[in-house]
Design a protein around this motif. Sequence first.
Motif, PDB file in Angstrom:
ATOM      1  N   LYS A  58      -4.106 -13.442   1.908  1.00 30.23           N
ATOM      2  CA  LYS A  58      -4.688 -12.181   1.368  1.00 30.23           C
ATOM      3  C   LYS A  58      -6.067 -12.424   0.698  1.00 30.23           C
ATOM      4  O   LYS A  58      -6.416 -11.269  -0.122  1.00 30.23           O
ATOM      5  CB  LYS A  58      -3.656 -11.922   0.071  1.00 30.23           C
ATOM      6  CG  LYS A  58      -2.021 -11.694   0.432  1.00 30.23           C
ATOM      7  CD  LYS A  58      -2.329 -10.339   1.410  1.00 30.23           C
ATOM      8  CE  LYS A  58      -0.947  -9.978   1.948  1.00 30.23           C
ATOM      9  NZ  LYS A  58      -0.752  -8.731   2.819  1.00 30.23           N
ATOM     10  N   TRP A  59      -6.536 -13.492   0.883  1.00 28.06           N
ATOM     11  CA  TRP A  59      -8.196 -13.353   0.404  1.00 28.06           C
ATOM     12  C   TRP A  59      -8.873 -14.072   1.500  1.00 28.06           C
ATOM     13  O   TRP A  59      -8.568 -14.983   2.243  1.00 28.06           O
ATOM     14  CB  TRP A  59      -8.570 -14.159  -0.796  1.00 28.06           C
ATOM     15  CG  TRP A  59      -7.959 -15.611  -1.020  1.00 28.06           C
ATOM     16  CD1 TRP A  59      -6.666 -16.025  -0.989  1.00 28.06           C
ATOM     17  CD2 TRP A  59      -8.952 -16.742  -0.862  1.00 28.06           C
ATOM     18  NE1 TRP A  59      -6.542 -17.325  -1.139  1.00 28.06           N
ATOM     19  CE2 TRP A  59      -7.871 -17.763  -0.948  1.00 28.06           C
ATOM     20  CE3 TRP A  59     -10.086 -16.716  -0.734  1.00 28.06           C
ATOM     21  CZ2 TRP A  59      -8.502 -19.023  -0.785  1.00 28.06           C
ATOM     22  CZ3 TRP A  59     -10.445 -18.164  -0.541  1.00 28.06           C
ATOM     23  CH2 TRP A  59      -9.680 -19.207  -0.790  1.00 28.06           C
ATOM     24  N   SER A  60     -10.257 -13.803   1.488  1.00 24.24           N
ATOM     25  CA  SER A  60     -11.291 -14.579   2.477  1.00 24.24           C
ATOM     26  C   SER A  60     -12.706 -14.536   1.794  1.00 24.24           C
ATOM     27  O   SER A  60     -12.950 -13.816   0.924  1.00 24.24           O
ATOM     28  CB  SER A  60     -11.270 -13.875   3.841  1.00 24.24           C
ATOM     29  OG  SER A  60     -11.936 -12.614   3.950  1.00 24.24           O
ATOM     30  N   VAL A  69     -10.446  -9.536  -1.267  1.00 19.10           N
ATOM     31  CA  VAL A  69      -9.018  -9.634  -1.740  1.00 19.10           C
ATOM     32  C   VAL A  69      -8.198  -8.457  -1.357  1.00 19.10           C
ATOM     33  O   VAL A  69      -8.817  -7.181  -1.390  1.00 19.10           O
ATOM     34  CB  VAL A  69      -9.055  -9.547  -3.245  1.00 19.10           C
ATOM     35  CG1 VAL A  69      -7.724  -9.962  -3.722  1.00 19.10           C
ATOM     36  CG2 VAL A  69      -9.654 -11.224  -3.817  1.00 19.10           C
ATOM     37  N   THR A  70      -7.092  -8.774  -0.716  1.00 20.41           N
ATOM     38  CA  THR A  70      -6.242  -7.564  -0.265  1.00 20.41           C
ATOM     39  C   THR A  70      -4.952  -7.365  -1.441  1.00 20.41           C
ATOM     40  O   THR A  70      -4.297  -8.561  -1.432  1.00 20.41           O
ATOM     41  CB  THR A  70      -5.460  -7.859   1.137  1.00 20.41           C
ATOM     42  OG1 THR A  70      -6.651  -8.464   2.000  1.00 20.41           O
ATOM     43  CG2 THR A  70      -4.553  -6.869   1.554  1.00 20.41           C
ATOM     44  N   LEU A  71      -4.901  -6.331  -1.727  1.00 16.96           N
ATOM     45  CA  LEU A  71      -3.882  -5.917  -2.836  1.00 16.96           C
ATOM     46  C   LEU A  71      -3.072  -4.834  -2.275  1.00 16.96           C
ATOM     47  O   LEU A  71      -3.885  -3.480  -1.955  1.00 16.96           O
ATOM     48  CB  LEU A  71      -4.367  -5.673  -4.430  1.00 16.96           C
ATOM     49  CG  LEU A  71      -5.182  -6.812  -4.950  1.00 16.96           C
ATOM     50  CD1 LEU A  71      -5.948  -6.263  -6.254  1.00 16.96           C
ATOM     51  CD2 LEU A  71      -4.128  -7.967  -5.273  1.00 16.96           C
ATOM     52  N   GLY A  72      -1.875  -4.843  -1.733  1.00 21.89           N
ATOM     53  CA  GLY A  72      -1.251  -3.611  -1.120  1.00 21.89           C
ATOM     54  C   GLY A  72      -1.693  -3.582   0.105  1.00 21.89           C
ATOM     55  O   GLY A  72      -1.984  -4.620   0.927  1.00 21.89           O
ATOM     56  N   LYS A  73      -2.130  -2.179   0.353  1.00 20.24           N
ATOM     57  CA  LYS A  73      -2.808  -1.996   1.793  1.00 20.24           C
ATOM     58  C   LYS A  73      -4.247  -1.952   1.843  1.00 20.24           C
ATOM     59  O   LYS A  73      -4.928  -1.740   3.181  1.00 20.24           O
ATOM     60  CB  LYS A  73      -1.915  -0.828   2.561  1.00 20.24           C
ATOM     61  CG  LYS A  73      -0.734  -0.736   2.696  1.00 20.24           C
ATOM     62  CD  LYS A  73      -0.170   0.422   3.201  1.00 20.24           C
ATOM     63  CE  LYS A  73       1.392   0.257   3.567  1.00 20.24           C
ATOM     64  NZ  LYS A  73       1.967   1.482   4.080  1.00 20.24           N
ATOM     65  N   LYS A  74      -4.775  -2.101   0.692  1.00 21.60           N
ATOM     66  CA  LYS A  74      -6.312  -2.150   0.616  1.00 21.60           C
ATOM     67  C   LYS A  74      -7.113  -3.507   0.303  1.00 21.60           C
ATOM     68  O   LYS A  74      -6.438  -4.116  -0.232  1.00 21.60           O
ATOM     69  CB  LYS A  74      -6.464  -1.007  -0.641  1.00 21.60           C
ATOM     70  CG  LYS A  74      -8.182  -0.702  -0.547  1.00 21.60           C
ATOM     71  CD  LYS A  74      -8.336   0.472  -1.785  1.00 21.60           C
ATOM     72  CE  LYS A  74      -9.676   0.722  -1.896  1.00 21.60           C
ATOM     73  NZ  LYS A  74      -9.875   1.777  -2.924  1.00 21.60           N
ATOM     74  N   GLN A  75      -8.050  -3.449   0.937  1.00 22.39           N
ATOM     75  CA  GLN A  75      -8.832  -4.797   0.689  1.00 22.39           C
ATOM     76  C   GLN A  75     -10.335  -4.309  -0.152  1.00 22.39           C
ATOM     77  O   GLN A  75     -10.789  -3.345   0.168  1.00 22.39           O
ATOM     78  CB  GLN A  75      -9.314  -5.315   2.071  1.00 22.39           C
ATOM     79  CG  GLN A  75      -9.830  -6.700   1.995  1.00 22.39           C
ATOM     80  CD  GLN A  75     -10.408  -7.245   3.159  1.00 22.39           C
ATOM     81  OE1 GLN A  75     -11.124  -6.656   4.135  1.00 22.39           O
ATOM     82  NE2 GLN A  75      -9.831  -8.460   3.639  1.00 22.39           N
ATOM     83  N   HIS A  76     -10.383  -5.398  -1.114  1.00 21.04           N
ATOM     84  CA  HIS A  76     -11.485  -4.928  -2.169  1.00 21.04           C
ATOM     85  C   HIS A  76     -12.521  -6.115  -1.721  1.00 21.04           C
ATOM     86  O   HIS A  76     -12.219  -7.361  -1.380  1.00 21.04           O
ATOM     87  CB  HIS A  76     -10.866  -5.113  -3.560  1.00 21.04           C
ATOM     88  CG  HIS A  76      -9.828  -4.324  -3.684  1.00 21.04           C
ATOM     89  ND1 HIS A  76     -10.055  -2.929  -4.451  1.00 21.04           N
ATOM     90  CD2 HIS A  76      -8.432  -4.278  -3.575  1.00 21.04           C
ATOM     91  CE1 HIS A  76      -8.866  -2.242  -4.420  1.00 21.04           C
ATOM     92  NE2 HIS A  76      -7.865  -3.091  -4.058  1.00 21.04           N
TER      93      HIS A  76
END
Length: 406
Positions: A58-60, A69-76
């Motif tokens: 969930k992170w890269s 960072v991916t939270l839910g279906k959205k990537q920040h």
Amino acid sequence: DKNLAMVLRELKANWKGYFKNRKDYYANPGKYTGEPQRPKPKSLKNVHAWALDMEESKWSVKRKNQLSVTLGKKQHHIPLVFKGYLAEHKDYLKSLTIKLSHGEIYYQFSHAKPREVFDAVPTLKKKQTLYAGLDIGVKNLAALFINDKTTPSLVYNNAEGIDYNIQFNKKIAKLNTRISEEVKTTKLVNDREIPDTYSIHGKALQKEKSKLFEKRNRYFDTVFHQLAKRFCEYCWCAGVTDLVISKNLTFVKSNGDIKHRKKGRQTFYQIPFGRLLKQIEEKAKDYGMSVKAVDEAFTSKTSCLTANATANQRKRDNGLEITSNDTNGYRGGKSNKLGRGLFKDTQLQKVYHSDVGGAANHIKIAFEKKINFDYLRTHLFKLANPIKIKSAAEFDEINRRIGVAG
């Protein structure tokens, strides 16, 4: 879903720890101050510190100078302030924890390989073992003594840290007064009336108070990180192989066994000595030094020239009285004419810095059979004339002068 699994894993660990402690409590109740309480939920508005372990997928850090960072279906995509960090360390990053502390968000990485892989500290070929002692205190935060005939001793004056604490306490006291004026309702807890709810302005003041605590924590983290590195650099340049420290002050803070007056206790408890010692222990490994902790009792009150601090500790453990003949001297204070921070050896009639003498005694306690301080009688400058430092910047300048790059 995977981040939620990380939360459930932490929740499971909390309950497992509760049942383990509860079982141990009934078997050994004397170890605890009360029965362990089960994990309880907290309202988010009352949470000042919380951490979320991110699942690896969930992170890269593939984007340049950005953490994704991916939270839910959205990537920040979060830009990092220290732009060179990812370029230097991204191949070694293993896990990520997002931490909330007093309104500030931190991204904490762990590394898959030891720090030595990417810390470019040159290795010094040491021909012989060389010991150093570090004494921690309040007025003088640290005193360093190196067991050779040439390297000057160091004393770091803590006036800057104490002044910061004084200003911090004044601000907190004013905020507490203003917050107490914004109480809307109260409740009884153990027959005591305590605030329950606050006005909107009172809640804003509480947030301001939390930010002050976070700012103070960042201040000491930064200063102690710098000081730990400077002390290790100084020791490395002198060729130190073994550093002796004491954690007594940290233990005293935990058990509350301190006899200072109220003003002294306030300063004492608010300086995180343990954080500085931990930083020194971690950084010493990068400089090829081993660290040993000893009991510092009687080190500053016993002459390092003509007496034995270890023998005094044994007497204390056996309940025997320790007299002036055991210490061969006394420290300066209000009860005598000797200035504060000084120690007088009554056998040799010599005066030197008590904290530096304490640091030297650290070495005698750790390596009693290997140490001979007879040379100090003709090299008293090692004890009596330490270099006095007031800031990390001043310390850095001293290290630069002796050839250590900042």
